[in-house]
Design an enzyme around this catalytic site. Structure first.
Site, short mmCIF file in Angstrom:
data_model
loop_
_atom_site.label_atom_id
_atom_site.label_comp_id
_atom_site.label_asym_id
_atom_site.label_seq_id
_atom_site.Cartn_x
_atom_site.Cartn_y
_atom_site.Cartn_z
N GLY A 10 0.83 -1.21 0.00
CA GLY A 10 0.00 0.00 0.00
C GLY A 10 0.86 1.25 0.00
O GLY A 10 2.10 1.17 -0.05
N PHE A 11 0.21 2.39 0.09
CA PHE A 11 0.92 3.66 0.01
C PHE A 11 1.91 3.83 1.18
O PHE A 11 3.13 3.92 0.96
CB PHE A 11 -0.12 4.79 -0.06
CG PHE A 11 0.35 6.10 0.48
CD1 PHE A 11 1.46 6.73 -0.06
CD2 PHE A 11 -0.34 6.72 1.52
CE1 PHE A 11 1.90 7.95 0.44
CE2 PHE A 11 0.08 7.93 2.01
CZ PHE A 11 1.21 8.55 1.48
N ILE A 12 1.45 3.80 2.40
CA ILE A 12 2.37 4.00 3.54
C ILE A 12 3.29 2.79 3.68
O ILE A 12 4.50 2.93 3.91
CB ILE A 12 1.59 4.25 4.86
CG1 ILE A 12 0.70 5.49 4.71
CG2 ILE A 12 2.56 4.44 6.04
CD1 ILE A 12 -0.18 5.79 5.91
N ASP A 31 0.19 -8.87 1.55
CA ASP A 31 -0.76 -7.89 1.03
C ASP A 31 -1.71 -8.60 0.07
O ASP A 31 -1.27 -9.39 -0.77
CB ASP A 31 0.00 -6.78 0.29
CG ASP A 31 -0.81 -5.52 0.13
OD1 ASP A 31 -0.34 -4.45 0.56
OD2 ASP A 31 -1.94 -5.59 -0.43
N GLY A 36 -3.64 -2.09 -2.25
CA GLY A 36 -2.21 -1.97 -2.54
C GLY A 36 -1.92 -2.38 -3.97
O GLY A 36 -2.76 -3.01 -4.62
N LEU A 73 -0.03 -2.94 9.01
CA LEU A 73 -0.67 -1.80 8.34
C LEU A 73 -1.89 -2.22 7.52
O LEU A 73 -2.66 -1.37 7.09
CB LEU A 73 0.33 -1.09 7.40
CG LEU A 73 1.31 -0.09 8.01
CD1 LEU A 73 2.34 -0.80 8.87
CD2 LEU A 73 2.02 0.70 6.93
N TYR A 146 -15.54 2.30 10.39
CA TYR A 146 -14.07 2.29 10.30
C TYR A 146 -13.47 2.68 11.65
O TYR A 146 -12.61 1.98 12.20
CB TYR A 146 -13.62 3.25 9.19
CG TYR A 146 -12.13 3.39 9.05
CD1 TYR A 146 -11.34 2.26 8.82
CD2 TYR A 146 -11.52 4.63 9.15
CE1 TYR A 146 -9.96 2.39 8.69
CE2 TYR A 146 -10.14 4.76 9.02
CZ TYR A 146 -9.37 3.64 8.79
OH TYR A 146 -8.01 3.76 8.67
N LYS A 150 -11.32 0.13 14.12
CA LYS A 150 -9.94 0.42 14.53
C LYS A 150 -9.85 0.62 16.05
O LYS A 150 -8.83 0.30 16.67
CB LYS A 150 -9.40 1.66 13.79
CG LYS A 150 -9.28 1.49 12.29
CD LYS A 150 -8.33 0.37 11.87
CE LYS A 150 -6.89 0.78 11.88
NZ LYS A 150 -6.02 -0.26 11.28
#
Ligand code: UDP
Length: 322
Positions: A10-12, A31, A36, A73, A146, A150
């Site tokens: 993914g991005f981060i 992943d 991603g 993540l 969401y 979390k």
């Protein structure tokens, strides 16, 4: 070190993998490529990528056994995705984290879990402090699933710390941006950058007076690595973000100006953007005192610098697409 990064494509995650391989770690990525993309990490020769889900307990167990530490993540993220796929959001985020906690605890591997500023909900605080109360909307408004999922992840991780002394630390990420982030799931800066470069109207949702603070991914990932490395910070929650608030209206103007675009701004009602009954938070800014004191974290990259980087990255990607 041998390290597992879930959501590493993914991005981060991909920026974190870059950092870990640069310091000589052997990195495994787990992943499912739901959001991603393999392209995000294919330039990293030292990374072994396993395409599967954190819901697959056997795979998770095999990987966890092989490594010293796990950065978790993997999650269903992005407001647009969350609103469109609430079941996937809840199941992935809760069951995936539960599996990671169970297996890392079994083998006693160090664990960092990325959480989100969404857990603060729509509280009206000037800045959000890790110990603040959370103000979450009703269950029929899907956005909040969401934040709730979390928050359960955080409860569970802290319970593992308290009951089993499982070495886990939680990073609550505020809006994070940088190269490779896609606007496909709602994120505002890549969306604005793309619209500006295509000379399309920038879609500002609501009245545009809502504010956010955007942190640069290159400032955030070193903090994740330090939090993982420091054994004295286990069982704690840390905000990571930036302290430069900007309204979405001002942000749109800045993106237009810095990209030399001829676009104008189109105001889109929330209902039209996300479906009926959507709730947004007016302001969101982190208190960074705790992480500043713990590891000396302070954001280095200004919003203008971030915008220039993202605009340049978006320009490259658009050229590649052509
Ligand atoms: N937003 C916007 N236009 C877009 C996408 C998002 O005005 O095309 C707004 C969104 O309503 C929110 C802010 O930008 O107020 C940040 O949205 P994002 O999805 O990036 O992150 P959030 O803070 O909502 O998690």
């Amino acid at each position: 070190m041998r390290v597992l990064v879930t959501g590493g494509a993914g991005f981060i995650g991909s920026h974190l993998c870059e950092l870990l391989t640069a310091r000589g770690d052997k990195v495994f990525v787990l992943d499912d490529l739901s959001t991603g993309r393999f392209e995000n990490i294919e330039h990293l020769s030292d990374v072994t990528c396993i395409i599967d889900s954190t819901l697959n307990q056997e795979i998770v167990r095999d990987l966890v056994r092989e490594v010293d530490a796990v950065f978790h993540l993997a999650a269903t993220v992005g407001v647009q995705l969350v609103v469109n796929h609430p079941i996937r959001t809840i199941v992935n985020n809760i069951q995936g984290t539960e599996t990671i906690l169970e297996e890392t605890c079994r083998y006693r591997r160090r664990l960092l879990i990325t959480s989100t500023s969404e857990v603060y909900g729509k509280g009206a605080n000037a800045v959000f402090n890790e110990n603040d109360d959370r103000v979450i909307g009703p269950t029929h408004r899907h956005r909040w699933c969401y934040a709730a999922s979390k928050a359960i992840d955080e409860f569970l991780a802290l319970a593992y710390w308290r009951e089993k002394r499982h070495p886990v630390v939680i990073a609550r990420l505020f809006n994070t941006v940088g190269p490779r982030q896609t606007g496909r799931y709602g994120m505002v800066i890549p969306t604005f950058a793309r619209q500006a470069l295509l000379n399309e109207p920038l879609t500002v949702y609501g009245d545009g007076k809502q504010t956010r603070c955007f942190a640069y991914v290159g400032d955030v990932t070193p903090a994740l690595v330090t939090l993982m490395d420091r054994s004295d910070l286990r069982g704690e929650v840390y905000n990571i973000g930036n302290n430069e608030p900007v309204s979405m209206e001002a942000l749109a103007k800045r993106v237009i100006e810095r990209s030399g675009s001829e676009s104008d701004i189109r105001y889109v009602p929330y209902d039209q953007a996300y479906g009926p009954g959507y709730e947004d938070m007016r302001h969101r800014e982190p208190c960074l005192k705790k992480i500043g004191e713990a590891i000396g974290y302070a954001p280095k990259t200004s919003l203008d610098e971030i915008l220039d980087i993202v605009i340049a990255d978006t320009r490259n990607r658009l050229q590649r697409d052509v």
